[in-house]
Design a protein around this motif. Structure first.
Motif, PDB file in Angstrom:
ATOM      1  N   SER A   9       0.811  -1.318   0.054  1.00 33.26           N
ATOM      2  CA  SER A   9      -0.071   0.127  -0.061  1.00 33.26           C
ATOM      3  C   SER A   9       0.756   1.362  -0.137  1.00 33.26           C
ATOM      4  N   LEU A  10       1.819   1.239   0.743  1.00 36.28           N
ATOM      5  CA  LEU A  10       2.812   2.258   0.738  1.00 36.28           C
ATOM      6  C   LEU A  10       3.528   2.656  -0.345  1.00 36.28           C
ATOM      7  N   LEU A  11       3.964   1.643  -1.053  1.00 34.71           N
ATOM      8  CA  LEU A  11       4.474   1.842  -2.421  1.00 34.71           C
ATOM      9  C   LEU A  11       3.788   2.245  -3.544  1.00 34.71           C
ATOM     10  N   SER A  12       2.331   1.712  -3.440  1.00 34.83           N
ATOM     11  CA  SER A  12       1.334   2.443  -4.327  1.00 34.83           C
ATOM     12  C   SER A  12       1.268   3.642  -4.036  1.00 34.83           C
ATOM     13  N   SER A  13       1.187   4.230  -2.934  1.00 35.06           N
ATOM     14  CA  SER A  13       0.873   5.745  -2.453  1.00 35.06           C
ATOM     15  C   SER A  13       2.023   6.424  -3.026  1.00 35.06           C
ATOM     16  N   LEU A  14       3.219   6.227  -2.743  1.00 33.27           N
ATOM     17  CA  LEU A  14       4.338   6.809  -3.171  1.00 33.27           C
ATOM     18  C   LEU A  14       4.309   6.713  -4.528  1.00 33.27           C
ATOM     19  N   THR A  15       4.180   5.847  -5.298  1.00 33.05           N
ATOM     20  CA  THR A  15       3.998   5.926  -6.835  1.00 33.05           C
ATOM     21  C   THR A  15       3.072   6.825  -7.178  1.00 33.05           C
ATOM     22  N   LEU A  16       1.836   6.746  -6.560  1.00 30.22           N
ATOM     23  CA  LEU A  16       0.773   7.871  -6.769  1.00 30.22           C
ATOM     24  C   LEU A  16       1.278   9.165  -6.708  1.00 30.22           C
ATOM     25  N   VAL A  17       1.951   9.515  -5.679  1.00 28.88           N
ATOM     26  CA  VAL A  17       2.219  10.696  -5.357  1.00 28.88           C
ATOM     27  C   VAL A  17       3.645  11.322  -6.397  1.00 28.88           C
ATOM     28  N   HIS A  18       4.359  10.598  -6.609  1.00 27.53           N
ATOM     29  CA  HIS A  18       5.390  10.728  -7.817  1.00 27.53           C
ATOM     30  C   HIS A  18       4.457  11.094  -9.141  1.00 27.53           C
ATOM     31  N   ALA A  19       3.360  10.249  -9.381  1.00 29.63           N
ATOM     32  CA  ALA A  19       3.129  10.593 -10.774  1.00 29.63           C
ATOM     33  C   ALA A  19       2.238  11.989 -10.755  1.00 29.63           C
ATOM     34  N   VAL A  20       1.631  12.255  -9.575  1.00 27.26           N
ATOM     35  CA  VAL A  20       0.863  13.490  -9.441  1.00 27.26           C
ATOM     36  C   VAL A  20       1.983  14.654  -9.254  1.00 27.26           C
ATOM     37  N   ASN A  21       3.171  14.611  -8.674  1.00 24.38           N
ATOM     38  CA  ASN A  21       3.885  15.417  -8.713  1.00 24.38           C
ATOM     39  C   ASN A  21       4.562  15.834  -9.907  1.00 24.38           C
ATOM     40  N   THR A  22       4.992  14.854 -10.912  1.00 27.62           N
ATOM     41  CA  THR A  22       5.623  14.898 -12.179  1.00 27.62           C
ATOM     42  C   THR A  22       4.515  15.558 -13.084  1.00 27.62           C
ATOM     43  N   THR A  23       3.313  15.244 -13.112  1.00 31.34           N
ATOM     44  CA  THR A  23       2.109  15.967 -13.776  1.00 31.34           C
ATOM     45  C   THR A  23       2.128  17.420 -13.393  1.00 31.34           C
ATOM     46  N   VAL A  24       2.194  17.840 -12.134  1.00 27.58           N
ATOM     47  CA  VAL A  24       2.140  19.230 -11.786  1.00 27.58           C
ATOM     48  C   VAL A  24       3.331  19.717 -12.282  1.00 27.58           C
ATOM     49  N   ALA A  25       4.789  19.208 -12.253  1.00 33.61           N
ATOM     50  CA  ALA A  25       5.839  19.881 -12.683  1.00 33.61           C
ATOM     51  C   ALA A  25       5.712  20.012 -13.887  1.00 33.61           C
ATOM     52  N   CYS A  26       5.105  19.193 -14.905  1.00 35.81           N
ATOM     53  CA  CYS A  26       4.991  19.062 -16.325  1.00 35.81           C
ATOM     54  C   CYS A  26       4.269  20.518 -16.656  1.00 35.81           C
ATOM     55  N   SER A  27       3.260  20.547 -15.882  1.00 37.43           N
ATOM     56  CA  SER A  27       2.170  21.608 -16.109  1.00 37.43           C
ATOM     57  C   SER A  27       2.622  22.844 -15.763  1.00 37.43           C
ATOM     58  N   LEU A  28       3.519  23.025 -14.522  1.00 39.85           N
ATOM     59  CA  LEU A  28       4.024  24.488 -14.263  1.00 39.85           C
ATOM     60  C   LEU A  28       5.305  24.714 -15.251  1.00 39.85           C
ATOM     61  N   LEU A  29       5.973  23.814 -15.633  1.00 35.61           N
ATOM     62  CA  LEU A  29       6.976  24.215 -16.647  1.00 35.61           C
ATOM     63  C   LEU A  29       6.197  24.460 -17.991  1.00 35.61           C
ATOM     64  N   ASN A  30       5.369  24.199 -18.399  1.00 32.97           N
ATOM     65  CA  ASN A  30       4.559  24.547 -19.795  1.00 32.97           C
ATOM     66  C   ASN A  30       3.986  25.829 -19.659  1.00 32.97           C
ATOM     67  N   GLY A  31       3.501  25.974 -18.341  1.00 30.39           N
ATOM     68  CA  GLY A  31       3.173  27.498 -18.072  1.00 30.39           C
ATOM     69  C   GLY A  31       4.457  28.595 -18.087  1.00 30.39           C
ATOM     70  N   LEU A  32       5.242  28.191 -17.668  1.00 32.29           N
ATOM     71  CA  LEU A  32       6.649  29.182 -17.393  1.00 32.29           C
ATOM     72  C   LEU A  32       7.340  29.171 -18.680  1.00 32.29           C
ATOM     73  N   LEU A  33       7.538  27.801 -19.478  1.00 27.20           N
ATOM     74  CA  LEU A  33       8.369  27.946 -20.748  1.00 27.20           C
ATOM     75  C   LEU A  33       7.550  27.471 -21.982  1.00 27.20           C
ATOM     76  N   PRO A  34       6.530  28.498 -22.440  1.00 23.00           N
ATOM     77  CA  PRO A  34       5.763  27.776 -23.282  1.00 23.00           C
ATOM     78  C   PRO A  34       6.638  27.769 -24.717  1.00 23.00           C
ATOM     79  N   GLY A  35       6.201  26.555 -25.335  1.00 20.35           N
ATOM     80  CA  GLY A  35       6.801  26.225 -26.422  1.00 20.35           C
ATOM     81  C   GLY A  35       8.219  25.358 -26.038  1.00 20.35           C
ATOM     82  N   LYS A  36       8.555  25.303 -24.908  1.00 21.13           N
ATOM     83  CA  LYS A  36       9.729  24.545 -24.773  1.00 21.13           C
ATOM     84  C   LYS A  36       9.613  23.106 -24.072  1.00 21.13           C
ATOM     85  N   VAL A  37       8.226  22.994 -23.653  1.00 27.00           N
ATOM     86  CA  VAL A  37       7.996  21.690 -22.991  1.00 27.00           C
ATOM     87  C   VAL A  37       7.315  20.561 -23.953  1.00 27.00           C
ATOM     88  N   ALA A  38       7.711  19.354 -24.125  1.00 26.02           N
ATOM     89  CA  ALA A  38       6.985  18.374 -25.027  1.00 26.02           C
ATOM     90  C   ALA A  38       6.349  17.233 -24.381  1.00 26.02           C
TER      91      ALA A  38
END
Length: 474
Positions: A9-38
């Protein structure tokens, strides 16, 4: 049973947290550096994630980003600190070890850092970290200059220069890291620093061998050296050949312009030997390479006077799917050492059915290779001019990862035992960082420098963002 359920359960939670954090990171970068994120399936994403060894760096990044200024990199580090997502930085994408320049998080490509500014007055060149050495040579060679860069086409500037760097010019001018005048560095705290021996001597020490442990380098200033025509090419032989000829050359050569790189190869079910001949001048003195040109089993010889660029472009290394590599430090080669190398190569080609190709590369470097050393994280001194013997296995099946690494390590150990018995190696010999295999103890890469480097990393990375990426982690 309860513990197993809890850990799952802990591993699944950590994986989910990582996936959420990474999605947020990509979204933030896309807003800060438009045209440079793929994102996956786009042409930029495919280009950004492409590696030489496709299978060893096959992690699917959540997104990629192409900064074009140090300020962009500073913004990226701010997002990484906020989200604590995993990340990696990729230059040429030729690192041997899996996970060193790939990630399932945010992949930072340096491809837009492409400036090359040559200053003949200061005999230096400023090079963006996104260049290949091919780009640098194409700029400098027509102007009669060169740098201490990589020996084969397609290699990025960054990893080579930060981890060590053996060049065709190393016998005269040292390693790649010995020829860096300064670095432009973005630290994990988003500081943009011009690092030299005078401005930040501690970081200048750490970056010369410390790799990506202090941030992201966006450009380098290198010393340049004169470059005219060379006498060079490739000599090939059937089977694993030129053992005694190689030993004699390594023992007797006293000319720092003369170099030969023998490679024992298994490819497509065939054993052969390639000898890359290089003389740093238009004509080699009589007799320099006669033993190699007259050796048995010779099948081709294209050595001639030519431009450095033409020679560089004749060299081809097949792209493997997956890789396992390691290195043995050897002072000089004797016949028993070379015989052991041949034996281990034959063993590996016989027992590892999954092999795409096998390369065992010997380095008869002139004994002055470290005379140009002015220190650095990588402890290379003229008192111990260790030369790297590289063992490389390319293969296809992911299920063979552990067996491939074990086979390469076993072959390396067997060769080192003979080299130690011959008085030409040592159990505590420092290893070449670019060639060292996954899992190597850092004490064999940094020796007594390791405690200092760990203190230095903590100073410039107080939030421990560098623990979220790959490479040799201090």
């Amino acid at each position: 049973m309860r513990l197993t359920v809890f850990l799952t359960s802990l591993l699944s939670s950590l994986t989910l947290v990582h996936a959420v954090n990474t999605t947020v990171a990509c979204s933030l970068l896309n807003g800060l550096l438009p045209g440079k994120v793929a994102y996956p399936s786009s042409d930029q994403y495919v280009s950004d994630t492409k590696h030489w060894a496709t299978g060893s760096s096959s992690q699917a990044s959540a997104c990629t980003v192409e900064p074009s200024t140090p300020q962009d990199v500073a913004l990226i580090f701010g997002v990484i600190q906020k989200t604590r997502t995993t990340w990696a930085v990729k230059g040429g994408g030729n690192t041997f070890n899996p996970g060193f320049s790939s990630t399932d998080g945010v992949l930072i490509s340096t491809v837009r850092f492409k400036d090359i500014q040559y200053s003949p007055m200061s005999s230096t060149v400023k090079v963006g970290a996104g260049n290949l050495w091919d780009d640098v040579y194409a700029k400098l060679i027509p102007l009669g200059a060169t740098v201490v860069g990589n020996r084969v086409p397609g290699i990025g500037v960054g990893g080579f220069s930060l981890w060590g760097g053996i060049s065709w010019k190393t016998q005269k001018y040292g390693l790649g890291l010995d020829n860096v005048v300064s670095f432009q560095l973005v630290t994990p705290t988003s500081q943009i620093l011009n690092v030299s021996a005078h401005s930040y001597p501690d970081l200048y020490f750490g970056l010369r061998g410390g790799g990506n442990n202090f941030g992201i380098v966006t450009s380098f200033v290198f010393k340049t050296h004169p470059q005219g025509q060379v006498y060079a090419g490739v000599v090939t032989y059937s089977g694993l050949s030129i053992q005694q000829e190689y030993v004699d050359f390594d023992t007797s050569n006293k000319d720092p312009n003369a170099y030969i790189l023998p490679i024992y190869v298994y490819h497509g079910g065939v054993l052969s030997t390639n000898a890359l001949v290089f003389y740093d001048g238009p004509v080699a003195p009589n007799g320099t390479y006669d033993a190699f040109f007259n050796a048995a089993n010779l099948t081709s010889n294209d050595v001639k006077t030519r431009s450095f660029l033409e020679f560089q472009q004749t060299i081809h290394i097949p792209a493997p799917t997956r890789t396992a590599t390691h290195v043995v430090s050897i002072a000089n080669y004797t016949k028993p050492i070379v015989d052991a190398i041949v034996t281990q190569h034959l063993n590996l080609s016989n027992v590892f059915a999954d092999a795409e190709f096998i390369m065992f590369t010997m380095e008869p470097l002139y004994s002055s290779i470290f005379d140009s050393s002015n220190g650095g994280a990588y402890p290379h001194t003229s008192a111990h001019p260790w030369k790297p013997f590289n063992l490389f296995l390319g293969y296809t099946n992911p299920a063979s990862d552990a067996a491939a690494m074990a086979a390469v390590m076993s072959a390396a150990t067997a060769v080192q035992q003979i080299a130690i018995a011959e008085g030409k190696s040592s159990l505590d010999a420092v290893l070449d960082i670019n060639y060292a295999g996954l899992g190597t103890d850092l004490k064999y890469l940094y020796g007594k420098n390791l405690p200092l480097l760990r203190t230095l990393r903590a100073k410039y990375d107080p939030h421990n963002l560098l623990s979220l990426t790959g490479g040799w982690k201090l």
